[in-house]
Structure formats: C-alpha cells, structure tokens
Design an enzyme around this catalytic site. Structure first.
Site, PDB file in Angstrom:
ATOM      1  N   LYS A 103      31.783  44.935  32.398  1.00  0.00           N
ATOM      2  CA  LYS A 103      32.414  44.125  33.453  1.00  0.00           C
ATOM      3  C   LYS A 103      33.340  44.983  34.307  1.00  0.00           C
ATOM      4  O   LYS A 103      33.309  44.901  35.540  1.00  0.00           O
ATOM      5  CB  LYS A 103      33.227  42.992  32.795  1.00  0.00           C
ATOM      6  CG  LYS A 103      34.184  42.294  33.728  1.00  0.00           C
ATOM      7  CD  LYS A 103      34.969  41.213  33.024  1.00  0.00           C
ATOM      8  CE  LYS A 103      36.226  41.658  32.343  1.00  0.00           C
ATOM      9  NZ  LYS A 103      37.422  41.807  33.185  1.00  0.00           N
ATOM     10  N   ASN A 104      34.140  45.817  33.669  1.00  0.00           N
ATOM     11  CA  ASN A 104      35.134  46.581  34.417  1.00  0.00           C
ATOM     12  C   ASN A 104      34.524  47.726  35.222  1.00  0.00           C
ATOM     13  O   ASN A 104      35.225  48.389  35.979  1.00  0.00           O
ATOM     14  CB  ASN A 104      36.235  47.099  33.484  1.00  0.00           C
ATOM     15  CG  ASN A 104      37.144  45.972  33.032  1.00  0.00           C
ATOM     16  OD1 ASN A 104      37.064  44.852  33.533  1.00  0.00           O
ATOM     17  ND2 ASN A 104      38.010  46.262  32.067  1.00  0.00           N
ATOM     18  N   CYS A 139      49.782  37.981  35.896  1.00  0.00           N
ATOM     19  CA  CYS A 139      48.741  37.189  35.237  1.00  0.00           C
ATOM     20  C   CYS A 139      49.163  36.954  33.797  1.00  0.00           C
ATOM     21  O   CYS A 139      50.294  37.257  33.427  1.00  0.00           O
ATOM     22  CB  CYS A 139      47.392  37.869  35.337  1.00  0.00           C
ATOM     23  SG  CYS A 139      47.284  39.296  34.272  1.00  0.00           S
ATOM     24  N   ARG A 167      51.933  43.100  36.314  1.00  0.00           N
ATOM     25  CA  ARG A 167      50.870  43.844  36.976  1.00  0.00           C
ATOM     26  C   ARG A 167      51.178  44.202  38.432  1.00  0.00           C
ATOM     27  O   ARG A 167      50.523  43.726  39.366  1.00  0.00           O
ATOM     28  CB  ARG A 167      49.548  43.077  36.839  1.00  0.00           C
ATOM     29  CG  ARG A 167      49.302  42.706  35.389  1.00  0.00           C
ATOM     30  CD  ARG A 167      47.930  42.253  35.105  1.00  0.00           C
ATOM     31  NE  ARG A 167      46.993  43.348  35.009  1.00  0.00           N
ATOM     32  CZ  ARG A 167      45.740  43.202  34.612  1.00  0.00           C
ATOM     33  NH1 ARG A 167      45.290  42.018  34.300  1.00  0.00           N
ATOM     34  NH2 ARG A 167      44.925  44.226  34.543  1.00  0.00           N
ATOM     35  N   ASP A 202      42.763  46.550  25.532  1.00  0.00           N
ATOM     36  CA  ASP A 202      41.845  45.401  25.468  1.00  0.00           C
ATOM     37  C   ASP A 202      41.338  45.144  24.046  1.00  0.00           C
ATOM     38  O   ASP A 202      40.758  44.086  23.781  1.00  0.00           O
ATOM     39  CB  ASP A 202      40.652  45.618  26.417  1.00  0.00           C
ATOM     40  CG  ASP A 202      41.041  45.435  27.878  1.00  0.00           C
ATOM     41  OD1 ASP A 202      42.222  45.148  28.148  1.00  0.00           O
ATOM     42  OD2 ASP A 202      40.169  45.579  28.745  1.00  0.00           O
ATOM     43  N   ARG A 229      35.146  34.876  30.817  1.00  0.00           N
ATOM     44  CA  ARG A 229      35.389  35.864  31.883  1.00  0.00           C
ATOM     45  C   ARG A 229      34.792  37.213  31.506  1.00  0.00           C
ATOM     46  O   ARG A 229      34.452  38.002  32.390  1.00  0.00           O
ATOM     47  CB  ARG A 229      36.896  36.051  32.100  1.00  0.00           C
ATOM     48  CG  ARG A 229      37.578  34.939  32.854  1.00  0.00           C
ATOM     49  CD  ARG A 229      39.047  35.288  33.089  1.00  0.00           C
ATOM     50  NE  ARG A 229      39.165  36.696  33.442  1.00  0.00           N
ATOM     51  CZ  ARG A 229      40.142  37.508  33.046  1.00  0.00           C
ATOM     52  NH1 ARG A 229      41.124  37.042  32.320  1.00  0.00           N
ATOM     53  NH2 ARG A 229      40.167  38.771  33.398  1.00  0.00           N
TER      54      ARG A 229
END
Ligand code: UD1
Length: 416
Positions: A22-23, A116, A121, A305, A397
């Site tokens: 995803k990233n 978030c 951030r 993560d 997500r």
C-alpha cells in the site's frame, strides 16, 4: 459499522500470498502525474486507502481503471491544481500530491492534512524541502499554495529521515533544473520502489535505500508498466499471526531483506523462520518467549507499523518484554484494548512494559487505527472464547480481506 467476530485457539496452517505494498502504491499513483502517457501498475491491492488516492487522481481530471489487481492510469489530462479537501481529510498521505502536481503543473493547492489517530504528523520537512527547490510555499488560512515558476535542483538535508518528505521532494525535484541531492533521506523499501517507477517512466533517480538520493530533473517522461513490491507490513502481520497461534504458515511473495527486522524479533520469540525462494516459512512456539527490548526506528530498524502486532504476541509470552515507540507519539491505543482481553501492559511515555500472561480472554474491543486494529485481530486468534473487534474500516485501509486470508489458514473469523 462492521465488526470481526473471532473464535480463538486455532493454530494457523497453510499458505498465504502477500499483496503489493500500500505504501508504495500511494506515492506511485501520485507519480503517475509526472507523465502524460499510460501507466500500468500491477499487484495493487483493493484497499480503502488506495481507492481514496484513485479518487484524487479522478478529481484532478485523470482516468483510472481497475482490472483485478492491475490499475491502468491515463494521466494525460489534469483539470485543476487544487486537491479537494475531502480527500486530504480522509487520507493524510494525499500530501504527496503536492510534489507530483508541482512537477506537472508548476503549482498545487492543498488543505493542511492535520494530525491523525497516531499523532500530530507535521509536514514541516516536506515544505522546507520544497522551498529549497525554489518553490514558493504560501500558508493561507489552513491551505498550502505552492508556485514553482522555475524550480532549481538543490542540496537538501532532512533533519529527520521522513518517508513522506523524501518522496515529496523526489517528486518535485523531477521538474527542477539540474540535480537535487537529498541527504539523511529515508531508506524505506517503498522509496526504492518509487525510484524504480520514476526511472521506468524516463526519470533519473539514484541512491534509494541509502541516506543520499540524487534526482536529475527535467527529463522527458513516458508510459510504463510497473509491478509493486510486496507489502512488508502485511507480510510481518501474517508472520506474527502464525507465531501467536503457534501455527506453521508459508508466506508467499516476500522480500526477506525488507522484513528482516521483524524476522529477527520473531526469531527471538522462539519462532523458526526459513526462507524458501520468494516465500518465508514460519513455525511458531506454543508459548512465545519474551523479547527483552524492541525499539521502533526508521528502516532498517524495527518498523513502527509492526509495533502493535508484535505487542499482541508479547502479551502472551512467557516473561517480560519492553517496547519503545520512537516514531509516533500516540501509537499505544491498542494497549487499553489488549488489557481488556487480560494482557498485563504498563505504559510510561514512549515505553510499554509487557508482562506476558498465560492466556487472553475474548471480549469486545475497538480498533482505533490500522495496525492497532490488526493487532487486536491477532490477539483474538490466540484468545480463549470469542473476540469482537469493532471498527473494521481502520483495518480495511491496509489489509485486503484479512478475514478471508486468515480463514483460508484455518482461523474462525467472520465479518458481521
Ligand atoms: C510513512 C508510512 C507509515 C509509517 C511511517 C514511518 C506511508 C503512506 N505511510 O508515513 O505507514 O508508519 O512512514 O515508517 O508511507 N515528521 C515531522 N515532520 C515532517 C514529516 C514527518 O516531524 O514534515 C515526523 C513524524 O511526525 C513522525 C516521523 O517524522 O514522527 C516519521 O514520519 P514519516 O516518516 O514522515 O512518516 P509518513 O511518511 O507520514
């Protein structure tokens, strides 16, 4: 609101394939705007975050079509230089469009992404880097407006190796005259993937994976087909799922180097992990061993993560483990939920001390963010009885049908 209902206690067995990262997909979709020719991206998982970025491309006038896991982008038209607010509020990594739109149009406007679930951030490093390229950055009433009449290559030293800032500067630098040198750049594998994509469409970027990245600007761009690298965090999550259940699972489509920091920790927990070509075979212990000390760090350190998923494993280990979160200030929201399941965890600032317990008990818990949510699912796989994980949208997500894949490995998990 959807929930996962998990009946714990099943050892995971079988094989599972990891999807594209995803990233990587997110910045590469933004990078599609660097060209006017067709882009074909393979192995793009069907995820809420990726759909939102596709929404941005469409909102600025480009066309995107999905055929299975392949995305076909026609970036020939852009009708606006403004990224609509609703997307920026929904997905903060849309800030990456700043660099891409500046490169394509010489200007871009975006609302401040704000904080978030996991922290404040800030984007100061993004904006300072863009200014060094001669881009005019105006802060006006919550919006950032950038103008780049003639961006010039520059030497940029990042105070911190931010992934997003490194990507944003690389994207903008493709339109700058001459060379840009980014020092103390982030070394994450997704930056290597972005570099390879930009080079495939005719750009010239080198050094990704080291702390110095060099971009040659103003090169003619073309179309290309590019395959996204495997998602190292998804791979790490499945490895940890196998480890927490004491199961034996073959994880396919993995680049071992990218997940080595996680493999090293899981080995410390007593799991046996072998590389089998482009797959990794893991056999977990019935009771994981504690891991004396883990600190989250920029790559190649242990990834932030994976902090929450590893914490679920530590919570059922046979001793005391210490986990230090150095990247994001608000990334322990899964801890009170794990405690509801019977975990023994104390937090002091950035440090969590996890005293392993004999067993977790299923109960209703709430997912507050993407990786924290995945961690609760892993805890539910190990817990006695039934666990309900609320707010699955956070998890969706970043994981393509997590429940389907875990079910294929023998887990009892339903989405309700
Ligand atoms: C990316 C990943 C995210 C991962 C993180 C760290 C994407 C879409 N997201 O996020 O999953 O957890 O890397 O590996 O790729 N910082 C500043 N100023 C800035 C930018 C960052 O102070 O201008 C700080 C952040 O607050 C944070 C740290 O730097 O404390 C790391 O952030 P960064 O590497 O930028 O993470 P992201 O790119 O946002």
């Amino acid at each position: 609101m959807a929930k996962f209902m998990i009946t714990g206690g099943k050892k995971l067995e079988g094989s599972v394939r990891v999807t594209g990262a995803k990233n990587s997909v997110l910045p590469i979709l933004a990078a599609a705007l660097l060209t006017t020719k067709e882009i074909v991206l393979k192995d793009c998982p069907d995820l809420a975050d990726i759909e939102k970025v596709i929404g941005i491309l469409r909102a600025v006038g480009s066309k995107v079509k999905r055929e299975g896991s392949t995305l076909i982008v026609d970036p020939s038209t852009i009708t606006t230089w403004v990224i609509p607010d609703k997307f920026v509020k929904e997905i903060r990594s849309s800030i990456i469009f700043l660099g891409a739109m500046i490169a394509r149009l010489g200007k871009a406007k975006v609302t401040y992404p704000g904080g978030c679930e996991i922290g404040q951030r800030p984007i100061n490093l993004h904006l300072e880097g863009l200014k060094k390229l001669g881009i005019e950055v105006n802060d006006s009433y919550g919006y950032i407006e950038c103008y780049a009449p003639a961006p010039m290559g520059a030497e940029i030293h990042l105070d911190y190796p931010s992934v997003g800032a490194t990507e944003n500067i690389i994207l903008a630098a493709t339109a700058a005259h001459g060379y840009t040198i980014i020092r103390n750049a982030a070394k994450e594998p997704e930056i290597g993937d972005l570099q390879n994509f930009i080079n495939a469409i005719g750009g010239k970027v080198c050094g990704a994976g080291t702390s110095t990245i060099i971009v040659e600007g103003k090169r003619p761009m073309r179309g290309a087909t590019h395959t996204i690298i495997p998602d190292r965090i998804v791979a790490g999550t499945y490895l940890t799922a196998a480890a927490i259940t004491g199961g034996e699972v073959l994880i396919e489509n993995v680049i071992l180097d990218h997940i080595y920091p996680v493999v090293a920790k899981l080995r410390e927990s007593g799991a046996i992990i072998k590389s089998v070509g482009s797959a990794v075979l893991i056999k977990g212990r019935d009771r994981p061993l504690p891991i004396y000390h883990t600190t989250t760090l920029p790559y190649p350190g242990f990834p932030t993560d994976m902090q929450a998923p590893l914490m679920s494993l530590l919570s059922v280990s046979s001793g005391t483990s210490v986990m230090v979160e150095t990247i994001f200030e608000n990334r322990f929201k899964h801890v009170p939920e794990l405690i509801r399941m019977g975990a023994n965890i104390r937090i002091d600032g950035k440090t969590a001390v996890v005293q392993g317990v004999d067993s977790l008990r299923g109960t209703t818990v709430t997912s507050h963010d993407l990786r924290g949510g995945a961690a609760l699912v892993l805890a539910g796989l190990r817990a006695e009885g039934q666990t309900i994980v609320e707010n699955t949208y956070h998890i969706e997500r970043g994981y393509e049908c997590l429940e389907c894949k875990l079910r294929s490995l023998g887990a009892e998990i339903e989405k309700i």
